[in-house]
Design an enzyme around this catalytic site. Structure first.
Site, short mmCIF file in Angstrom:
data_model
loop_
_atom_site.label_atom_id
_atom_site.label_comp_id
_atom_site.label_asym_id
_atom_site.label_seq_id
_atom_site.Cartn_x
_atom_site.Cartn_y
_atom_site.Cartn_z
N LYS A 225 83.85 -4.95 93.09
CA LYS A 225 82.74 -5.53 92.33
C LYS A 225 82.51 -4.73 91.05
O LYS A 225 82.36 -5.30 89.96
CB LYS A 225 81.46 -5.54 93.17
CG LYS A 225 80.25 -6.14 92.43
CD LYS A 225 78.98 -6.07 93.25
CE LYS A 225 78.42 -4.66 93.29
NZ LYS A 225 76.97 -4.63 93.61
N ASP B 279 76.72 4.51 97.82
CA ASP B 279 76.84 3.14 98.34
C ASP B 279 77.40 3.12 99.76
O ASP B 279 77.26 2.11 100.47
CB ASP B 279 77.72 2.27 97.43
CG ASP B 279 76.92 1.64 96.29
OD1 ASP B 279 75.67 1.75 96.30
OD2 ASP B 279 77.54 1.03 95.39
#
Length: 415
Positions: A10, A297
C-alpha cells in the site's frame, strides 16, 4: 507449505502514484495494490485531471509536472491517510482551487504539522472545520520552495509528502525535521524518488531536495510487508509450519519486513534470501521487550500472538499507533482482555502477560483493517473468534479472509 502470494505494498503503491502523476512522461506501475485505499488515491488523481489507466496487472499514469489538469475539483479521500495527505500537497503545485474531504474516520486523523508546513511555504490552504483536519481547500498557484521546519513525530507521512513535493517547487526544499517516527517509511520514499530521477540529500536533521522534477519510468511494486506479517506470524505460532513470501527478500524497501527479526528473537526460524523470506514455527515462542517505533504497523500483529509466548511481551515506543485508523494500542488491549488475557498499557507501551488459555470472543475492529487481520492470527489457535466488521480489510487486502482461510487449512494438521 506453498508460497503465499501477498498483494502489492500500500505504501509503495501510493508513493508510486504520486511520483507517476508528477513525472514527465507516462509511467507504468507493475502489480500495484488494488484495494479501497489505492483505488481511492487513483480516483483522486482522476478527479484532479490526471489520466490513470487501470488494467489488472499494471496501471499507467500520464504525468503532469505542472500539476492538476483541471482548474477546480472536489476530491473524496475515503479512509486513506496517504490520499488525504499526499494529494493536497500535489494539488498545491498546480493552479486552481481544490477541495478535499474524507471519511469520518479519516477526518479524525491529524494533518496539522503538514498543513502548517505547507502554509509556511506560502500555500493558501484553509481548513473548513477543526484546524489540522479534513475537509480542507487548497487555492494553488505553484510552490516557490525554500526552507521549512517540520515535526514528523506523529507520522512520517508528513515528511514524505514534503519530500515528494520538493522537486516540483521552483527552488527546491530544505526540510528541518524536529522529530521523526517510522524512519524506514522515509527511506522507502527516498529510494523511490531515486528511481524517478531525484537524489535527496541529508545534512543531519535537514533533508535537501533539489528542484527539476521527475522522469517517468516503469516501476514494479513489491509485496506489502505489513500484510505479510500476519502470514509470518501464523507460521510462528504453529509448530512445524512454514510460510514463504516471494518478492520480499534482502533487497526489499519496506522496513516492516523487520518484523521477522522479532519473530526470530521469539524462537521462530527465519530465512531471508534474495528471492523471498521464510518463517518456520519451532513450537517455541519466547516473551521479550521490543521497541517497535520504526515498525509500528506490525505492533498489533505481535500483540495478537503474544498470548502464546512463554512470558510477558512488552512493546515500547509506539505512541504514534494511537493516531492511526483507531487508537491501536487501546484496541489491542481491549480485544486481548475480551479473550481473557492480562494486559497493561501506558502512553507509548503495551505489555501482554500470558496466563490462562485465551477464550473465543467477538473482536471489536474499530473499523481498522490491521486489528482484524492481526486477530485472525490469534484465531488460528483460539476457536470461536469472530469480528464485528470483517469487511474493513478491503482497505488494504480485499481477499484477506479467503487467503487466510486457505492458509489455515494448510496449517490445520500442525496445530
Amino acid at each position: 507449505m506453498p508460497a503465499v502470494d501477498i498483494p502489492g505494498s500500500k505504501s509503495i503503491t501510493a508513493r508510486a502514484l504520486f511520483l507517476a502523476a508528477a513525472a514527465d512522461g507516462v509511467t507504468t506501475l507493475v502489480r500495484p495494490l488494488r484495494s479501497d485505499d489505492t483505488e481511492g488515491f487513483a480516483e483522486g488523481l482522476v478527479r484532479l485531471g490526471y489520466r490513470v489507466g487501470r488494467a489488472p496487472e499494471a496501471w499507467q499514469v500520464d504525468g503532469r509536472p505542472q500539476g492538476p489538469a483541471v482548474p477546480e475539483a472536489e476530491v473524496y479521500c475515503r479512509d486513506g491517510a496517504t490520499t488525504a495527505r499526499f494529494l493536497p500537497t500535489l494539488a498545491a503545485t498546480g493552479r486552481g482551487t481544490y477541495r478535499f474531504d474524507a471519511s469520518p474516520q479519516m477526518r479524525r486523523r491529524p494533518l496539522l504539522p503538514l498543513t502548517r508546513a505547507l502554509r509556511d511555504l506560502g500555500v493558501d490552504l484553509r481548513h473548513e472545520g477543526a484546524d489540522g483536519h479534513h475537509p480542507l481547500t487548497v487555492v494553488a498557484k505553484g510552490v516557490e520552495g525554500g526552507e521549512v521546519v517540520l515535526d514528523a513525530g506523529q507520522s512520517s507521512q508528513y515528511l514524505t509528502a514534503l519530500l515528494l513535493l520538493g522537486p516540483l517547487t521552483r527552488k527546491g526544499l530544505r526540510i528541518r525535521v524536529t522529530d521523526l517516527v517510522s524512519v524506514p517509511y522515509v527511506e522507502i520514499t527516498i529510494a523511490m524518488m531515486r528511481e524517478f530521477g531525484v537524489e535527496v540529500g541529508r545534512e543531519g536533521d535537514v533533508f535537501v531536495v533539489p528542484p527539476g522534477g521527475y522522469r517517468a519510468t516503469t516501476y514494479a511494486i513489491e509485496p506489502d510487508a505489513s500484510t505479510a506479517s500476519y502470514f509470518f506470524a501464523a507460521a510462528a505460532v504453529t509448530p512445524g509450519a512454514e510460510v514463504t513470501v516471494p518478492g520480499l527478500g534482502t533487497g526489499a524497501l519496506q522496513g516492516d519486513l523487520g518484523f521477522v527479526d522479532v519473530l526470530r528473537r521469539m524462537g521462530a526460524e527465519v530465512s531471508v534470501g534474495a528471492e523471498g523470506t521464510t518463517v518456520r514455527g519451532t513450537g517455541e515462542l519466547r516473551g521479550l521487550t521490543v521497541n517497535m517505533r520504526d515498525i509500528s504497523d506490525t505492533m498489533p500483529t505481535l500483540a495478537a500472538i503474544a498470548p502464546f509466548a512463554d512470558g510477558p511481551v512488552r512493546i515500547e515506543d509506539v505512541a504514534n499507533t494511537r493516531v492511526k485508523e483507531c487508537d491501536r494500542l487501546e484496541a489491542c488491549a481491549e480485544n486481548l482482555r475480551r479473550l481473557g488475557v492480562e494486559v497493561g498499557t501506558g502512553p507509548d507501551w503495551i505489555e501482554i502477560r500470558p496466563g490462562a488459555v485465551p477464550a473465543g470472543a467477538e473482536i471489536k475492529s474499530y473499523g481498522d483493517h490491521r486489528i482484524v487481520m492481526s486477530f485472525a492470527v490469534t484465531g488460528l489457535r483460539v476457536p470461536g473468534i469472530a469480528f464485528d466488521d470483517p469487511g474493513c480489510v478491503r482497505k488494504t487486502f480485499p481477499g484477506f479472509h479467503e487467503a487466510f482461510a486457505e492458509l489455515g487449512e494448510g496449517l490445520g494438521g500442525r496445530r
